[in-house]
Design a protein around this motif. Sequence first.
Motif, PDB file in Angstrom:
ATOM      1  N   MET A   1     121.852  31.364  37.343  1.00 46.67           N
ATOM      2  CA  MET A   1     121.742  30.323  38.363  1.00 46.67           C
ATOM      3  C   MET A   1     121.030  30.842  39.606  1.00 46.67           C
ATOM      4  N   VAL A   2     121.340  32.094  39.993  1.00 48.16           N
ATOM      5  CA  VAL A   2     120.715  32.649  41.196  1.00 48.16           C
ATOM      6  C   VAL A   2     119.218  32.858  40.959  1.00 48.16           C
ATOM      7  N   THR A   3     118.861  33.337  39.751  1.00 49.88           N
ATOM      8  CA  THR A   3     117.444  33.511  39.433  1.00 49.88           C
ATOM      9  C   THR A   3     116.706  32.181  39.558  1.00 49.88           C
ATOM     10  N   LEU A   4     117.274  31.158  38.910  1.00 47.98           N
ATOM     11  CA  LEU A   4     116.646  29.832  38.962  1.00 47.98           C
ATOM     12  C   LEU A   4     116.576  29.332  40.406  1.00 47.98           C
TER      13      LEU A   4
ATOM     14  N   VAL B   1     113.718  26.653  33.735  1.00 43.01           N
ATOM     15  CA  VAL B   1     114.543  27.190  32.655  1.00 43.01           C
ATOM     16  C   VAL B   1     113.656  27.590  31.491  1.00 43.01           C
ATOM     17  N   GLY B   2     112.715  26.731  31.139  1.00 40.34           N
ATOM     18  CA  GLY B   2     111.823  27.008  30.027  1.00 40.34           C
ATOM     19  C   GLY B   2     111.024  28.279  30.231  1.00 40.34           C
ATOM     20  N   PHE B   3     110.425  28.415  31.410  1.00 41.79           N
ATOM     21  CA  PHE B   3     109.583  29.579  31.655  1.00 41.79           C
ATOM     22  C   PHE B   3     110.400  30.878  31.644  1.00 41.79           C
ATOM     23  N   ILE B   4     111.577  30.832  32.274  1.00 42.80           N
ATOM     24  CA  ILE B   4     112.367  32.064  32.315  1.00 42.80           C
ATOM     25  C   ILE B   4     112.869  32.410  30.910  1.00 42.80           C
ATOM     26  N   MET B   5     113.222  31.363  30.147  1.00 46.33           N
ATOM     27  CA  MET B   5     113.629  31.592  28.761  1.00 46.33           C
ATOM     28  C   MET B   5     112.502  32.276  27.998  1.00 46.33           C
ATOM     29  N   ALA B   6     111.276  31.818  28.206  1.00 44.21           N
ATOM     30  CA  ALA B   6     110.118  32.406  27.534  1.00 44.21           C
ATOM     31  C   ALA B   6     109.994  33.875  27.912  1.00 44.21           C
TER      32      ALA B   6
END
Lengths: 306, 210
Positions: free
Chosen positions: B146-149, B185-190
Motif C-alpha cells: 500500500m505504501v509503495t502504491l 497495481v498492474g505496473f508494479i505487479m509486472a
Amino acid sequence: MKQIIRITIGLVISCLVAGAVMGGVFTVTDKAKKRNEHLAVQETMLGLLGYKDAKQVPADLKLYSIYRYIITDGSGSQYLGYLVPVAEGNETGYVLLKLDLQGKFISKKNIDISPEKAREAPERESALKAVLKPPISFRYADEAIVATLGKKRLAYLLPGEFLGFKTTIKAMLALDPSFGIVGLDILEHEEDPGLGGEIEQEYFKNQFKDKSYDRITKLKVIKEPLPDEYKKYLEKSKWQKGAFSKEQIATIRKKYQDKDIYAITGATISSKAVTDGVKGMIRKFAYRMGKLEAVIVNEKIPAVFL
Amino acid sequence: MAVTKKTNKQLVLDGLLSENPIFRLALSMCPAVGISSSVMNGILLGIAVLFVQVFSSCTISLLKDYIHPRIRIPTYTLVIATWVTVIDLVLAAYVPVAYKAMGIFVKLIVAFAIITMRLEVFACKNPVVPSFWDGVGMGTGFMFGMVTLGTVREFLGTGGLLGHDLIGTRPLLFFILPLAGFFCVGFIMAIFNYVEIVYKRMKRKRSIAQ
C-alpha cells in the motif's frame, strides 16, 4: 442428519461466543467512548466558533441547548414540544413550549430541571414525564445550541446527520444569527478513505464557510477542479506565517464566496450528499427557529438567549 | 499444505516479497486500488490490517481443532468481525486520537480477502507461533504494498508526499483518480514478475555452471 445437527450447534456456539466477546467489550468501553465523543463534540463546537483551545474561550461565552420533542396526545394528534432555557432571576431553568405543527402556540409548562442535568437524555425524559402524563407520549427529535457572548447572540450550533454514500454522516454546523454558515465540521462518517473520506478535509468542508442563507438555498455541486489559490486558502491549518496578506484574504474570500461547492475528485456522490444534507439542515432549522422565536416574543417567554 | 517447515524469518520475508499479498497473491485488490491514493492512507490501512491479521491468525490456529471443516469460512468471518469490532471499540474508548485517524480504516477490514485467505491457507493448518509470524509477514507485506502504491500515486498525482508539497506543481492529476490504481497495481505487479524471472534465470545459470 447427525452432521447437520453438529454443524448447527457448532455455528450457534461460535456466534454466541463472538456475540459475548463483542458485547463484553462494548460494556467495558461504552462509558469511555461516550465521554470521548462528548469531549470531541465540545471541542468541535468551540473550534467552529473560532476558539482553538480552551484558554481562548471568553468567560461570558455561554452555550444554551434547545431540545425539540414530538408530542403525541391520547387522540393521536401530534405537537411540537420545545424545551427552552429561561432566566429565572440569576438561575437558568427550562420551560416546555407546546406548539402545533403549524407553529401556533398552545401551552407553556415549567420543567423542573437544571441545565447540567438537562444534558443527560434520561434526566430530561423523567422531568418531562412529570408534566406529560400518559396517555400523552413524546419522543426526542433534535437539539440546537445557541451560543451567546454577553448579551449578544453569537451563533447557532446544529448537530445533525444525513445520509452519505455508505451510511449516515454526522456533522456539526455553525450558523450566524441570520443563518449564514460560519463553519462546518464532520464528526463521524464511514465514507471510503481517500475518496468520500475526503469530506472531512479542510479543502472541502471550508468551502461552505461564509455562504449566506439565500446562497445556500440554491447551492449546487459543480464538477470542476478546485483552483489552486482557493485550495491553499481553504487549508487554513497549513497556512504559513504571512502566506496571505489581509487584502489577499479579502479578495479570495469575495471571489469564491458565492461559488457553488467544488466536488471532491472521485467522490461526487459524497460531495453532493454533504451539500444536500447541509442545505436541508439549515432550511429546516431556519423555518423552525423563525416559528419558535415568534412564539417566544409573543408570549414574553424570558428565554436566556434573547 | 502440511505444517510449514519455514523459519519465522522466512515467513515474514515471504509475506513481504515473494508472497506479497497485493503484488504476488493478488488478494485484497479493492483497497489496493481504491484507497492507495496517498502514503498516509497506505500506512494507516496497513497498520489496521496488520493487527487484525495477527489477532485473527492466532485465534484460528488456537481454535483449529474445534472448528467443523464445513463451517470454517463462516467461523473465520465471525472471528475477523469480532476482532474488528473489539479493536474499533477499544481505540474509540482509550485512544481517541488514533481512532480519529484510523476509525474508518478499521471498519473496512471485515470483508478483506487477504485475511480470510491467510486463515484458510495457513492458520488453520499450523501452530500458533508460525501463524503469528505469517500474520506479521502478510500484514507488513500488505502495508509495504500500500505504501509503495501510495508513494507512486501521491507523488505523481499531487507532487508531494505525506501531504507536503515537494515539487510545487501537480504533474499528473490522473494518478490520484481511482482509475490510476489499476494501472499502478498492474505496473508494479509486472516489475515483481520480471524480477522473479530474472532471479530464476540467474539461479539456473548458476546451477548449470556448477
